[in-house]
Motif scaffolding. Structure first.
Motif, PDB file in Angstrom:
ATOM      1  N   GLU A 103      -5.830   0.535   7.372  1.00 40.91           N
ATOM      2  CA  GLU A 103      -5.506  -0.818   7.836  1.00 40.91           C
ATOM      3  C   GLU A 103      -6.780  -1.595   8.173  1.00 40.91           C
ATOM      4  N   ARG A 149     -12.407  -8.213   4.523  1.00 42.88           N
ATOM      5  CA  ARG A 149     -12.005  -9.479   3.899  1.00 42.88           C
ATOM      6  C   ARG A 149     -11.939 -10.639   4.887  1.00 42.88           C
ATOM      7  N   LYS A 191      -9.140  -3.937   6.014  1.00 44.13           N
ATOM      8  CA  LYS A 191      -8.965  -5.395   5.874  1.00 44.13           C
ATOM      9  C   LYS A 191     -10.063  -6.209   6.555  1.00 44.13           C
ATOM     10  N   ASP A 240      -7.357  -2.521  -0.928  1.00 44.85           N
ATOM     11  CA  ASP A 240      -6.366  -3.421  -1.545  1.00 44.85           C
ATOM     12  C   ASP A 240      -6.712  -3.762  -3.002  1.00 44.85           C
ATOM     13  N   SER A 279      -9.049  -5.572  -4.246  1.00 45.53           N
ATOM     14  CA  SER A 279      -9.451  -6.961  -4.514  1.00 45.53           C
ATOM     15  C   SER A 279     -10.873  -7.110  -5.055  1.00 45.53           C
ATOM     16  N   HIS A 338      -5.691   5.053  -3.199  1.00 47.23           N
ATOM     17  CA  HIS A 338      -4.873   3.884  -2.861  1.00 47.23           C
ATOM     18  C   HIS A 338      -4.982   2.751  -3.873  1.00 47.23           C
ATOM     19  N   THR A 339      -5.876   2.884  -4.845  1.00 52.58           N
ATOM     20  CA  THR A 339      -5.968   1.869  -5.898  1.00 52.58           C
ATOM     21  C   THR A 339      -5.604   2.515  -7.249  1.00 52.58           C
ATOM     22  N   MET A 357       0.836  -1.202   0.000  1.00 52.21           N
ATOM     23  CA  MET A 357       0.000   0.000   0.000  1.00 52.21           C
ATOM     24  C   MET A 357       0.873   1.255   0.000  1.00 52.21           C
TER      25      MET A 357
END
Lengths: 213, 213
Positions: A26, A32, A29, B41, B43, B158-159, A1
């Protein structure tokens, strides 16, 4: 990141804001981390972030069933924060005795790392609220646990047994969780008990305990 | 969806509890409403339920950047409730002018149906809070909007541009949203402006506006 872009606001402590932004990034996450139960429509497994949202909504919707004097805003704050440790520790299936044994240690290490991303005053507050949830001694923590246990029961009941069936959970095991609900809310506990009896009649429970997987 | 099992708790209004349970079960659908931005992230796309959780967490984490006197508990309640209308109305991409035109009408119809699942006192409260969010007049509603706009900017930055790149969004379009953030929080607005300048240097924005799809 990648690192956050520099900040140029006047009068703002840049280092502090950067810590807060890193914490938010952070904790992304948590979206997920998958739980054992499915969504109510059975389409996929639930993740811990959307679960936390639903608990916050349910805590307020069911606020009248909390013991008199329960501070619902505090319950909501607790529920928003309580699952963040799962980013490192993973979701622990409440009927998995093997996983549950190592859960406190794993979650403590996770809390050490994750809440420490925050500036120290906010870290102390978040950590204290998580400890309060875990200790399950205050009215607020008990009610938070009641809502946290009731939500997956609803999802399991509405998906024809869901994770209970898939993981061969017994009626006795679920009744232990009903006690946690009753401990936080008499009315929600009674409802959960009725739900379990009904699930039993429908044959959603295993006849004897087996290691949940 | 099957009907909830009967309730046998003493002293509890069964009809009321059943309405509240149906509301919670119905709002489970927010977990299947997908937004345009990805997780941090990259995903997968974010859903509106987990987004609401993150906003509640961010509102509290960034509380010190709200104008003095802002009631953060009320902001959190607003953020937990505000996206429920998307169950019927869908998520509206803020840079899609075509979708945005019909958004108020679609969301009003959704609010009429969804909040009405609650007992009448709770329906009135939820509806009033949603209206307050939409009107963006109180400090609380403005700060809620600021957090709601900042979160996807962080995810897009961030992506590597994320939804900005995919949907050919221009710098000018994003700067309009920065104004909404500044309107709710000077510090977060300044941070967002810096983020946009940085994103511009990185080439994340389209040179000219195109219909977002």
């Amino acid at each position: 990141m990648t690192e956050p872009a520099p900040v140029f606001a006047k009068g703002v402590d840049h280092e502090r804001l950067t810590e807060q932004l890193r914490f938010i990034l952070e904790t992304d996450k948590l979206k997920r981390v998958l739980r054992r139960n499915m969504l109510v429509d059975g389409s996929r497994r639930e993740n811990s972030a959307e679960h936390s949202w639903q608990l916050a909504l349910a805590a307020r919707t069911f606020a009248e069933y909390a013991p008199p004097g329960t501070e619902i805003d505090h319950v909501v704050e607790m529920l928003i924060l309580h699952d963040i440790v799962e980013i490192d520790a993973g979701d622990t299936f409440v009927y998995d005795t093997h996983e549950s044994a190592s859960q406190p240690e794993r979650e403590r290490a996770a809390a050490d790392r994750l809440y420490a991303l925050l500036p120290s005053d906010q870290k102390a507050r978040a950590r204290a609220i998580w400890e309060e949830f875990e200790a399950r001694e205050t009215r607020e923590a008990r009610f938070a646990h009641a809502v946290d246990r009731l939500a997956p029961m609803l999802a399991n009941w509405h998906t024809e047994g869901g994770a209970w069936v898939r993981h061969k959970v017994t009626r006795a095991q679920v009744l232990e969780k009903v006690r946690v609900i009753s401990d936080g809310s008499e009315a929600l506990g009674a409802y959960a008990a009725a739900l379990v009896e009904d699930a039993d009649r429908r044959g959603y429970f295993a006849r004897s305990a087996s290691p949940a997987g």
